[in-house]
Motif scaffolding. Structure first.
Motif, PDB file in Angstrom:
ATOM      1  N   MET A 111      -2.880  -2.055   7.366  1.00 23.78           N
ATOM      2  CA  MET A 111      -2.067  -0.849   7.125  1.00 23.78           C
ATOM      3  C   MET A 111      -2.751   0.053   6.115  1.00 23.78           C
ATOM      4  N   GLY A 112      -2.639   1.361   6.330  1.00 23.12           N
ATOM      5  CA  GLY A 112      -3.178   2.312   5.370  1.00 23.12           C
ATOM      6  C   GLY A 112      -2.106   3.115   4.673  1.00 23.12           C
ATOM      7  N   ALA A 113      -1.145   3.626   5.442  1.00 19.68           N
ATOM      8  CA  ALA A 113      -0.153   4.525   4.858  1.00 19.68           C
ATOM      9  C   ALA A 113       1.165   4.423   5.614  1.00 19.68           C
ATOM     10  N   LEU A 114       2.229   4.843   4.943  1.00 20.96           N
ATOM     11  CA  LEU A 114       3.557   4.841   5.544  1.00 20.96           C
ATOM     12  C   LEU A 114       4.335   6.029   4.990  1.00 20.96           C
ATOM     13  N   ALA A 115       5.144   6.650   5.857  1.00 18.82           N
ATOM     14  CA  ALA A 115       6.006   7.746   5.409  1.00 18.82           C
ATOM     15  C   ALA A 115       7.234   7.780   6.300  1.00 18.82           C
ATOM     16  N   ALA A 144       5.144  -0.852   2.910  1.00 18.69           N
ATOM     17  CA  ALA A 144       4.069  -1.259   3.813  1.00 18.69           C
ATOM     18  C   ALA A 144       3.122  -2.209   3.101  1.00 18.69           C
ATOM     19  N   GLY A 145       2.775  -3.290   3.788  1.00 24.16           N
ATOM     20  CA  GLY A 145       1.795  -4.240   3.259  1.00 24.16           C
ATOM     21  C   GLY A 145       0.461  -4.028   3.952  1.00 24.16           C
ATOM     22  N   VAL A 146      -0.613  -4.292   3.227  1.00 23.90           N
ATOM     23  CA  VAL A 146      -1.940  -4.000   3.765  1.00 23.90           C
ATOM     24  C   VAL A 146      -2.249  -4.830   5.009  1.00 23.90           C
ATOM     25  N   ASP A 147      -1.556  -5.950   5.179  1.00 21.14           N
ATOM     26  CA  ASP A 147      -1.801  -6.787   6.360  1.00 21.14           C
ATOM     27  C   ASP A 147      -1.291  -6.134   7.641  1.00 21.14           C
ATOM     28  N   GLY A 148      -0.515  -5.029   7.498  1.00 19.57           N
ATOM     29  CA  GLY A 148      -0.028  -4.338   8.682  1.00 19.57           C
ATOM     30  C   GLY A 148       1.477  -4.398   8.853  1.00 19.57           C
ATOM     31  N   THR A 149       2.160  -5.061   7.937  1.00 20.21           N
ATOM     32  CA  THR A 149       3.612  -5.182   8.021  1.00 20.21           C
ATOM     33  C   THR A 149       4.296  -3.961   7.427  1.00 20.21           C
ATOM     34  N   VAL A 176       0.819  -1.220   0.000  1.00 22.53           N
ATOM     35  CA  VAL A 176       0.000   0.000   0.000  1.00 22.53           C
ATOM     36  C   VAL A 176       0.847   1.262   0.000  1.00 22.53           C
ATOM     37  N   ALA A 177       2.111   1.153   0.379  1.00 26.57           N
ATOM     38  CA  ALA A 177       2.945   2.355   0.374  1.00 26.57           C
ATOM     39  C   ALA A 177       4.413   1.984   0.199  1.00 26.57           C
TER      40      ALA A 177
END
Lengths: 360, 346
Positions: free
Chosen positions: B65-69, B40-45, B26-27
């Motif tokens: 997971m939604g977003a990562l920065a 970032a993976g949507v499963d939360g990793t 996802v990011a």
């Protein structure tokens, strides 16, 4: 995406206080072997902790394709897209609408958006009705009638609060709006969840297979009364004949076992014919009809026997969107046509006249 | 004839390295120094990988997971999840701080490109799309301000490139809020569901894609509105070239490029670059120049030159839908993320 693996979506509607949340909590807690993701409306109050609950608020917009009634829900497109990234986490989606929501845009979202169409399939519209208050609500605004009109399953809930003698009258009033729906009488929304979660109401293969009532109840009625529908062309789908609008005064006998309620604005029109229709004429008629009246037609379902085709054609639609395909094998089934429209301000005479012109 | 020519001229991209997350990417983001890639993976990793590849450092950040920065300090990573939390992680995958935003799924967030003046102190601010509001956090994960509810759930947000303003996409158009106070400053109205928004790097335009198959471009100052309708799909991908000249938009299987220099694109015909087999899901320009990468639902990636021939410069054939593409700060590496969890670096 493999079409066979489309995830079923249940759309849950119902007026405020009818028992939607009770049914929702039941679906989330009972053991039925399905992992359900829920899209809850912005006022939703799910009482239990559940991993996949997402809130969403109505964002209705018009698809820019020149079709005025083609309104869809932008919030659902966005939320479902996010949800679909986690598709290994669930095998069923339930969308709870607000008590005042129009189910039309919700259903159309799944037909209009290409990505959702590939991944998801509407299983059924389930409408929870408060048996105690439905007669008060049904005339208070367009919402209750609309929600009943779009339903595949009507849960006539809170029947413990009305007397047994009132029930037939109540149900008759609701059926007058939607004769296609399956009715379940419940208290505390206590229903066999298999009857609510695995319906396949939009699956053309199942329309005649799972719901023989749709055609066969008509056959029984016909045998009993010994006359042909196309002579006067009109009847209610509960199996009785509607003489009110009939120019043919020959049928003087009264065989009605229960009363009919023909609501002036939202109602159904059923048409039946023992015989075949001309395919080209049928297409022209339906196209013109949906272009002109699509906005007022909430749901339609039916079967046609087209001249020169061995297998009958099954169709269903929402507003202007029509889905049709031949039955796998119509051998032994009656060569007849049956169609039901549910909508607002439908002109019974005009619909019958239009259909008569496609008969061979 | 053309095909043969394309086959000869178009380079096949071969990944320098690849790794795989458990689930849909996802990011993706390069650290400011370009030495590490965070994914970032949507499963939360979440994971951090050296730019030359090697073993990723994984940490379970969220239930979904939604977003990562990258954190503004360039060393830590910030994640946002479907659990409504924003969390900060150090290089060892240890949690440094957490901000609990509420019930909404958090899918979009962005750091201010420049320090913002908050009560006299200059600091970088993280803007998070938190349901209907923009939540502004400081570098320690403390709440700086919340905007008012902006009408509907925010689908996207980005910063004004030159100052303290956040642009958010919502039902009903784009809204600008102040980057320190969260105060609503102005809006660019369109009666429809906006899908994404991007402020042009020169600050001149704000652009948004809407779900009813149209791109909307506003002159940021005057608010003059250009409506580009009749797209073949909803606008999944939207990006500006670094010089603000080109606005690239996904149009079904094609990329449409609007030349926004000079008098702007009004009355002009966009350039079309098309070769994908399925919808374009991601477009990303290099930081410098006019070359961009476009990824599709079919898993294919193509590099194009906005000033060049309508043939791709290079192609990579993948298997799962491309969900993210990011150029390293020096434009030498391109990281790709896909729906099956694959992370590739070219």
């Amino acid at each position: 995406m493999n079409a066979n693996k489309r995830i079923p979506v249940t759309i849950l509607t119902g007026f405020l206080g009818a028992g939607k949340t009770t049914l929702l909590n039941r679906i989330l807690t009972e053991q039925h072997g399905k992992r359900v993701a829920v899209i809850e409306n912005e006022f939703g109050e799910i009482g239990i902790d559940h991993e996949l609950v997402i809130r969403s608020d109505e964002e209705i917009f018009e698809m820019n394709n020149g079709c005025i009634c083609c309104t869809v829900r932008g919030d659902l497109i966005r939320v479902l897209e996010n949800l679909l990234r986690r598709r290994d986490k669930f095998d069923h989606i339930l969308i709870e609408t607000t008590g005042l929501a129009d189910p039309g845009p919700v259903i159309q979202t799944f037909f209009a958006d290409e990505d959702l169409k590939d991944a998801l399939l509407v299983d059924a519209v389930v409408t929870v009705v408060d048996a105690k208050h439905v007669l008060q609500h049904i005339d208070s605004g367009p919402e209750v009638k609309q929600q009943i009109a779009f339903a595949d399953i009507v849960l006539l809930n809170k029947i413990d609060l009305v007397s047994v003698s009132e029930l037939p009258e109540l149900e008759g009033r609701v059926r007058a709006v939607n004769p296609l729906a399956r009715f379940e009488r419940t208290t505390n929304a206590d229903v066999d969840l298999a009857k609510v979660l695995d319906v396949g109401a939009f699956d053309l293969d199942r329309i005649t297979k799972d719901d023989p009532h749709f055609l066969d109840a008509e056959d029984e009625a016909e045998d009993e009364h010994g006359h042909h529908h196309h002579e006067h062309g009109e009847h209610c789908s509960c199996g009785c004949h509607d003489h009110d609008h009939d120019a043919d005064g020959q049928h003087g006998h009264h065989h009605h076992h229960h009363k009919h309620y023909h609501d002036e604005d939202v109602q159904s029109v059923g048409i039946e014919h023992d015989g075949e229709v001309d395919g080209a004429k049928l297409n022209r008629w339906l196209s013109a009809l949906l272009a002109a009246k699509g906005q007022d037609i909430y749901r339609m379902k039916g079967v046609f026997t087209v001249s020169g085709q061995a297998n009958r054609v099954v169709f269903q639609g929402v507003h202007m969107m029509l889905d049709a395909k031949p039955e796998a094998d119509s051998t032994g089934k009656p060569r007849k046509c049956a169609l039901v429209f549910i909508g607002k301000n439908l002109d019974r005479g005009e619909l019958n006249q239009g259909f008569r012109e496609v008969i061979i | 004839m053309n095909e043969t020519k394309t086959a000869i001229r178009t380079k096949r991209l071969v990944p320098a390295w690849e790794t795989r997350l458990n689930d849909c990417v996802v990011a993706l983001e390069w650290s400011a120094d370009g030495q590490r890639l965070a994914a970032a993976g949507v499963d939360g990793t979440g994971c951090v990988i050296p730019k030359s590849g090697g073993a990723p450092k994984n940490f379970l950040a969220h239930e979904g997971m939604g977003a990562l920065a990258w954190h503004a300090d360039g060393q830590r990573v910030v994640t946002a999840g479907q659990d409504g939390a924003v969390r900060c992680w150090d290089a060892d995958g240890q949690r440094c701080w957490e901000y609990l935003a509420g019930r909404a799924w958090l899918e979009k967030m962005a750091w201010s490109p420049l320090p913002v003046n908050v009560s006299g102190a200059e600091q970088k601010i993280l803007a998070v799309a938190n349901g209907k509001i923009v939540t502004l956090l400081n570098a320690d994960g403390q709440l700086v301000a919340n905007s008012e509810a902006l009408g509907s759930t925010l689908a996207d947000l980005c910063w004004y490139p030159n100052g303290a303003m956040v642009l958010a996409a919502a039902y009903g158009g784009l809204v600008v809020v102040h980057g320190a106070s969260g105060k609503r400053l102005r809006s660019y109205d369109w009666k429809g569901a906006m899908w994404n928004c991007r402020w042009s790097p020169d600050g001149r335009w704000v652009a948004g894609g809407s779900q009813e198959n149209a791109v909307h471009l506003w002159d940021a100052d005057s608010g003059a509105h250009l409506h580009m309708p009749r797209y073949q799909s909803k606008i999944r991908a939207l990006d500006w070239s670094g010089n603000g000249k080109w606005l690239a938009t996904g149009n079904g299987m094609d990329v449409l490029l609007w030349n926004c220099s000079g008098k702007g694109p009004a009355g002009t015909t966009p350039l079309m670059f098309g070769a994908h087999g399925q919808a374009v899901t991601e477009i990303k320009f290099r930081h410098h120049g006019d070359v961009f990468a476009a990824g599709g639902k079919d898993g294919n990636l193509m590099l194009w030159d906005a000033n060049g021939e309508p043939e791709p410069l290079a192609v990579f054939t993948g298997s799962a839908a491309i969900t993210a593409a990011r150029w390293s700060p020096d434009d030498k590496l391109l990281a790709l993320g896909a729906a099956d969890g694959e992370v590739l670096v070219f």
